[in-house]
Write an enzyme that holds these catalytic residues in place. Structure first.
Site, PDB file in Angstrom:
ATOM      1  N   HIS A 213       0.833  -1.210   0.000  1.00  0.00           N
ATOM      2  CA  HIS A 213       0.000   0.000   0.000  1.00  0.00           C
ATOM      3  C   HIS A 213       0.865   1.257   0.000  1.00  0.00           C
ATOM      4  CE1 HIS A 213      -3.216  -2.683   1.079  1.00  0.00           C
ATOM      5  NE2 HIS A 213      -4.072  -1.693   1.042  1.00  0.00           N
ATOM      6  N   SER A 214       2.088   1.107   0.491  1.00  0.00           N
ATOM      7  CA  SER A 214       2.912   2.285   0.739  1.00  0.00           C
ATOM      8  C   SER A 214       4.280   2.144   0.076  1.00  0.00           C
ATOM      9  CB  SER A 214       3.078   2.440   2.259  1.00  0.00           C
ATOM     10  OG  SER A 214       4.256   3.148   2.558  1.00  0.00           O
TER      11      SER A 214
END
Lengths: 214, 238
Positions: B9-10
């Site tokens: 996600h990051s």
């Protein structure tokens, strides 16, 4: 009474969904903040804004040739712009809806088959089932209600209204459920008492469809 | 040498995990790509970015995909359906936890091991931490031994075609609740830690698939036999 889903009312459908998502993004995000990572509204709004640009929804026509082409473009755009799990899930829903040798405009039974393909795709992607507190709790009853309405002599417009109503009932029925999929499942029992954000946006999608073919 | 794709996600999380794992001997030589974050730099995953990563890394020895959670897993699965089947055939999606799996996977890849061996090492990436912390990942205190009470255990094989998914897991949890007393489970096949049999989240965490062996442990031998019998019969699903 509308007998077929034309490219024009498919565009109206997606435009209507874009607008309700933009208007209700805060509500969706609040629902998601209670049990998830709090990004469903903003993610869907970003995805639908990208869809709107890709399909030039505010113009009279767009770069898509027919309904199937439009559904696939919506799916591909959502897959790469939503960011959260709704991206692959809604992306799969629209891509599967648009799969197969579809006519220029969809008959009432074509549209029912497309919705059923979309449901199968979401179930396969998310590996969730009815009662897991997901968008499937709105979508599965909607597909069933659509089929039942057609079987009892309904047309595209009336069957889609029945589907939207069933989705709303299914959405409300997620409130007492304990989440078994997605980020909310980490909360276990604490997820009960909250309406599922994915089921909420799915009910919005089906209501937008009912408005578009009314 | 295989390649490794990190789906997260990051982007900062993925980059930091890669830099941590790359400190290990040989790991720095492994081709690595990252598909992480949204186009605007926010948190999220993009299946098309995963497709691009798989195509960029494609090589005859194969690509191992490590992911964090939720949409990262869904986007990776979706990407695998979207790439050319000849590319997809050489890709494995790892169920390992991101940091531990990445360290184990990169070290193994750096030694020249094949795709399946790297995937197996990544999947075992949690073992060292679990062994160190006593394999009791949910922090439950073992009380029955301390009291001198008898603890009974038995191993049973999962027969449900889709494993312990939501429905059979819920059946198991409710049966365990009715039996009462402390009942613990662990997945012997994956080497998981112990979880409480009355916690649905715990039981789902086991990731018990068809054919996996699950160990049931309780203070009451009758509770062990009752649960073993129920699991062996498919938890009402067959």
């Amino acid at each position: 009474m509308t007998q077929e889903l034309t490219l024009e009312n498919a565009r109206t459908w997606i435009r209507g969904f874009r607008d309700v998502i933009a208007r209700e993004a805060g509500t969706l995000t609040d629902l998601d903040s209670a049990i998830g990572d709090g990004d469903h509204g903003i993610n869907m709004a970003r995805g639908m804004a990208a869809v709107s640009d890709a399909l030039t929804l505010d113009d009279a026509t767009g770069p898509q040739a027919n309904v199937a082409d439009l559904l696939k473009k919506v799916g591909m755009t959502l897959v790469s712009t939503v960011g959260g799990a709704a991206g692959p899930l809604y992306g799969t829903f629209f891509l599967r809806m648009g799969t197969g040798a579809l006519p220029e405009s969809l008959s009432a039974s074509d549209f029912g088959d497309a919705l059923a393909r979309g449901l199968d795709g979401v179930v396969a992607r998310g590996k969730a089932e009815l009662g897991d507190k997901t968008m499937i709790d709105a979508l599965a009853p909607a597909v069933e209600a659509y089929r039942a309405a057609l079987a009892s002599g309904g047309d595209l417009a009336s069957a889609t209204v029945q589907a939207a109503a069933a989705a709303i009932t299914g959405r409300d029925a997620t409130i007492p459920l304990v989440a078994r999929k997605g980020r909310a499942s980490y909360l276990g029992e604490r997820s009960a008492g909250h309406q599922d954000p994915g089921a909420t946006s799915m009910a919005m999608l089906l209501s937008a469809a009912a408005d578009a073919v009314a | 040498m295989i390649a490794v794709l990190v789906v997260s996600h990051s982007r900062p999380l993925a980059e930091a995990a890669v830099s941590l794992a790359s400190q290990m001997v040989g790991a720095g030589d492994v081709p690595v790509a990252i598909a992480a974050g949204t186009a605007e730099g926010g948190l999220g995953t993009d299946a098309l970015a995963v497709v691009a990563g798989l195509e960029q890394l494609d090589n005859p020895d194969g690509t191992l995909v490590l992911s964090d959670l939720g949409s990262a897993v869904l986007s990776a699965e979706m990407a695998l359906e979207m790439v050319d089947p000849s590319v997809a055939r050489r890709v494995l999606l790892s169920p390992a936890p991101l940091v531990e799996g990445l360290v184990a996977g990169l070290v193994t890849a750096g030694s020249g091991a094949g795709l399946r061996e790297c995937a197996a090492e990544a999947a075992r990436g949690l073992a060292a931490k679990q062994a160190h912390l006593g394999g009791d990942e949910l922090g439950e205190v073992e009380s029955s031994d301390a009291d001198g009470a008898e603890v009974r255990a038995a191993i049973v094989r999962i027969v449900n075609p889709s494993g312990l998914h939501a429905r059979p897991a819920a059946t198991l949890v409710s049966a365990a609740g009715k039996l009462g007393g402390e009942i613990r489970l662990r997945n012997v096949t994956t080497g998981s830690g112990w979880v409480s049999a009355v916690s649905l989240t715990g039981v789902m965490i086991l990731g018990a698939a068809l054919g996996h062996e699950v160990e049931v442990e309780a203070g009451d031998p009758a509770a062990v036999s009752a649960l073993v019998e129920l699991i062996a019969a498919g938890l009402g699903e067959l």
